[in-house]
Design an enzyme around this catalytic site. Structure first.
Site, PDB file in Angstrom:
ATOM      1  N   THR A 182     -51.132  28.908  49.413  1.00 27.95           N
ATOM      2  CA  THR A 182     -52.493  29.429  49.235  1.00 27.95           C
ATOM      3  C   THR A 182     -52.700  29.951  47.809  1.00 27.95           C
ATOM      4  O   THR A 182     -53.658  29.552  47.129  1.00 27.95           O
ATOM      5  CB  THR A 182     -52.747  30.573  50.247  1.00 27.95           C
ATOM      6  OG1 THR A 182     -52.468  30.068  51.548  1.00 27.95           O
ATOM      7  CG2 THR A 182     -54.170  31.060  50.180  1.00 27.95           C
ATOM      8  N   GLU A 227     -49.494  41.652  38.158  1.00 33.38           N
ATOM      9  CA  GLU A 227     -50.779  42.268  38.499  1.00 33.38           C
ATOM     10  C   GLU A 227     -51.214  41.950  39.928  1.00 33.38           C
ATOM     11  O   GLU A 227     -51.776  42.796  40.632  1.00 33.38           O
ATOM     12  CB  GLU A 227     -51.854  41.791  37.511  1.00 33.38           C
ATOM     13  CG  GLU A 227     -53.221  42.385  37.725  1.00 33.38           C
ATOM     14  CD  GLU A 227     -53.220  43.916  37.608  1.00 33.38           C
ATOM     15  OE1 GLU A 227     -52.961  44.409  36.512  1.00 33.38           O
ATOM     16  OE2 GLU A 227     -53.475  44.584  38.638  1.00 33.38           O
ATOM     17  N   VAL A 257     -50.155  43.854  43.825  1.00 30.29           N
ATOM     18  CA  VAL A 257     -50.802  45.002  44.500  1.00 30.29           C
ATOM     19  C   VAL A 257     -52.317  44.876  44.316  1.00 30.29           C
ATOM     20  O   VAL A 257     -52.798  44.703  43.192  1.00 30.29           O
ATOM     21  CB  VAL A 257     -50.335  46.353  43.908  1.00 30.29           C
ATOM     22  CG1 VAL A 257     -51.014  47.519  44.630  1.00 30.29           C
ATOM     23  CG2 VAL A 257     -48.825  46.496  43.975  1.00 30.29           C
ATOM     24  N   GLY A 292     -54.390  42.524  45.204  1.00 29.73           N
ATOM     25  CA  GLY A 292     -54.948  41.173  44.987  1.00 29.73           C
ATOM     26  C   GLY A 292     -55.625  41.058  43.634  1.00 29.73           C
ATOM     27  O   GLY A 292     -54.994  41.196  42.591  1.00 29.73           O
ATOM     28  N   ILE A 303     -57.826  43.079  42.308  1.00 31.91           N
ATOM     29  CA  ILE A 303     -58.246  44.350  41.699  1.00 31.91           C
ATOM     30  C   ILE A 303     -57.263  44.723  40.592  1.00 31.91           C
ATOM     31  O   ILE A 303     -56.057  44.769  40.842  1.00 31.91           O
ATOM     32  CB  ILE A 303     -58.251  45.504  42.730  1.00 31.91           C
ATOM     33  CG1 ILE A 303     -59.104  45.146  43.942  1.00 31.91           C
ATOM     34  CG2 ILE A 303     -58.710  46.808  42.098  1.00 31.91           C
ATOM     35  CD1 ILE A 303     -58.975  46.148  45.084  1.00 31.91           C
ATOM     36  N   GLY A 314     -58.024  33.520  59.843  1.00 32.27           N
ATOM     37  CA  GLY A 314     -57.052  33.263  58.766  1.00 32.27           C
ATOM     38  C   GLY A 314     -56.717  34.497  57.951  1.00 32.27           C
ATOM     39  O   GLY A 314     -56.026  34.404  56.936  1.00 32.27           O
ATOM     40  N   ASP A 327     -46.352  45.818  54.426  1.00 37.10           N
ATOM     41  CA  ASP A 327     -46.983  45.277  53.214  1.00 37.10           C
ATOM     42  C   ASP A 327     -47.530  46.403  52.311  1.00 37.10           C
ATOM     43  O   ASP A 327     -47.140  46.503  51.144  1.00 37.10           O
ATOM     44  CB  ASP A 327     -48.077  44.280  53.644  1.00 37.10           C
ATOM     45  CG  ASP A 327     -48.954  43.819  52.515  1.00 37.10           C
ATOM     46  OD1 ASP A 327     -48.604  42.831  51.858  1.00 37.10           O
ATOM     47  OD2 ASP A 327     -50.019  44.451  52.278  1.00 37.10           O
ATOM     48  N   LYS A 366     -46.316  47.961  48.462  1.00 37.67           N
ATOM     49  CA  LYS A 366     -47.291  48.118  47.371  1.00 37.67           C
ATOM     50  C   LYS A 366     -47.305  49.548  46.827  1.00 37.67           C
ATOM     51  O   LYS A 366     -47.356  49.749  45.615  1.00 37.67           O
ATOM     52  CB  LYS A 366     -48.684  47.689  47.865  1.00 37.67           C
ATOM     53  CG  LYS A 366     -48.772  46.171  48.124  1.00 37.67           C
ATOM     54  CD  LYS A 366     -50.050  45.812  48.853  1.00 37.67           C
ATOM     55  CE  LYS A 366     -50.187  44.300  49.026  1.00 37.67           C
ATOM     56  NZ  LYS A 366     -51.273  43.947  49.965  1.00 37.67           N
TER      57      LYS A 366
HETATM   58  N1  HSE Z   1     -51.570  40.353  53.870  1.00 42.84           N
HETATM   59  C1  HSE Z   1     -52.008  41.014  52.684  1.00 42.84           C
HETATM   60  C2  HSE Z   1     -53.307  41.766  52.986  1.00 42.84           C
HETATM   61  C3  HSE Z   1     -52.211  39.997  51.597  1.00 42.84           C
HETATM   62  O1  HSE Z   1     -53.882  41.557  54.056  1.00 42.84           O
HETATM   63  O2  HSE Z   1     -53.739  42.579  52.189  1.00 42.84           O
HETATM   64  C4  HSE Z   1     -52.346  40.587  50.217  1.00 42.84           C
HETATM   65  O3  HSE Z   1     -51.159  41.195  49.798  1.00 42.84           O
END
Ligand code: HSE
Length: 397
Positions: free
Chosen positions: A10, A123, A126, A128, A130, A181, A195, A199
């Site tokens: 992706t 970058e 953490v 995405g 931003i 998704g 996750d 971060k």
């Molecule tokens: N699975 C993560 C989220 C993807 O939903 O934020 C981005 O790190």
């Protein structure tokens, strides 16, 4: 500049797309065109416009002196770590979107990059799309950062927003998130908080300049949050959010990932759906908020490609990142202080014997009572909560 992309999933395919969509702008900003020469993947992609660029052996990239920058979008620690290390040792710059790799090996890869006069940037790992890593490294360097509190996971924020808006239960919104998704087939890393835990470990490492191990951070996910919790939240005028927090306490940091009931006045209260928000407090800056698309193909690829542009401009110039491998000892989570919202089937006498005076919350839920406590340490709360029949508890923010 010839680059290689490792991992054509992706995010990797998003990087190729961003480089195509914004080709001219990117060339202007980088000072030269940026072309993808190789894509490393285990799979073949018959019929894909990039089919001819697919390679299966990372040594093809290591051994090609024309490749100056490598993008790592494979995910996971291995083999990403072996490949990235080899690229840096071969004098190539690397950017990654891979928080697992950065949380586990960030300090070491930064050191290797420095020793070879190149850069290791992350970058997109953490928040995405931003900007938060570069702001911490470049823009907020005059401050002692005293707090970072973030909604750092888009999937769980989408789920909690849907539970709040529709009164839906956890399993229902998880299925919806998977159908759309947003959540993966195995959603553990998101819903259990692993996750955002990685971060906040990365952000805290950058703030303190030392290694913060995510295993040392107390981490709770959202699997225990129910539609009934949202009934209480509604009458309290609060929203339930999965927060990743890091606060400076003395010479160390108190870090935690857990669901919080946020007051409407909290800056993160209105961060909804798949969006992320990161609140930063500096001792001279005061407050700052970073808000936007924290996940997804093109937003994440946007941050990766911005790293590529930065690295084209810094060829042969190492940009210093203060993240040393020496581990910091975090404040014991049992000493961190919070207020709590509590649900119990015990009667008022038992509640008040354990907690003293509390404020009850009436949400029309039969067979139980809800109340909020004063501030106390996590350790004190556990002792008191052991004296009543606990249904659930959520920290107040
Ligand atoms: N699975 C993560 C989220 C993807 O939903 O934020 C981005 O790190």
């Amino acid at each position: 500049m010839k680059i290689a992309v490792m991992g054509y999933g992706t995010i990797g395919s998003g990087v190729v797309e961003v480089l195509r969509i914004n080709k001219d702008k990117i060339a202007q900003r980088a000072g030269e065109p940026v072309d993808v020469k190789y894509i490393l993947d285990l799979r073949d992609f018959p019929g894909d416009p990039m089919e001819q660029k697919i390679v299966h052996d990372y040594q093809t990239i290591v051994n090609d002196p024309e490749i100056g920058i490598v993008v790592e979008t494979m995910g996971g620690v291995e083999p990403a770590y072996t490949f990235v290390r080899a690229m840096l040792e071969a004098g190539k710059q690397v950017t990654t979107s891979n928080k697992n790799l950065v949380a586990a090996k960030g300090a070491e890869l930064i050191r290797i990059a420095r020793e070879h006069g190149v850069n290791f940037q992350f970058e997109a790992s953490v928040g995405g799309g931003i900007p938060i890593i570069r702001p911490l490294n470049k823009c907020l360097t005059a401050d002692e950062i005293e707090e970072i509190t973030g909604i750092l996971n888009g999937t769980t924020n989408y789920m909690l927003t849907k539970m709040a808006n529709e009164g839906a239960d956890f399993d229902e919104v998880l299925k919806d998130a998977q159908d759309k998704g947003y959540a993966e087939k195995d959603p553990t890393a998101d819903i259990e908080g692993h996750d955002p835990c990685r971060k906040i470990a990365i952000l805290t490492s950058l703030v303190c300049g030392q290694q913060v191990d995510y295993e040392d951070i107390h981490c709770e996910g959202i699997t225990g949050i129910t539609a009934t919790d949202f009934k209480y939240a509604k009458v309290m005028g609060r929203s339930i959010k999965l927060l990743a927090m890091s606060r400076k306490v003395g010479d160390s940091y108190s870090c935690m990932v857990a669901p919080f009931m946020l007051d409407a006045s909290h800056p993160l209260c209105g961060v909804n759906d798949v969006f992320n928000g990161i609140f930063v407090h500096g001792n001279v800056l005061g407050d700052a908020m970073f808000y936007g698309s924290g996940a997804g193909k093109l937003p994440t690829a946007s941050a990766v490609v911005a790293d590529v542009v930065d690295m084209v401009k810094h060829t042969h110039v190492n940009i210093y990142i203060n993240w040393k491998p020496e581990k910091i000892t975090l404040v014991d989570y049992k000493d961190s202080v919070n207020r709590f919202f509590v649900r119990t089937t015990s009667d008022r006498a038992a509640v008040e014997k354990a907690f003293g005076q509390v404020s009850y919350v009436e949400a029309g839920v039969s067979g139980e009572r809800g109340f909020t406590t004063d501030a106390m340490t996590e350790g004190q709360f556990e002792e008191k909560a052991a004296q009543i029949a606990l249904v659930n508890r959520i920290r107040l923010g």
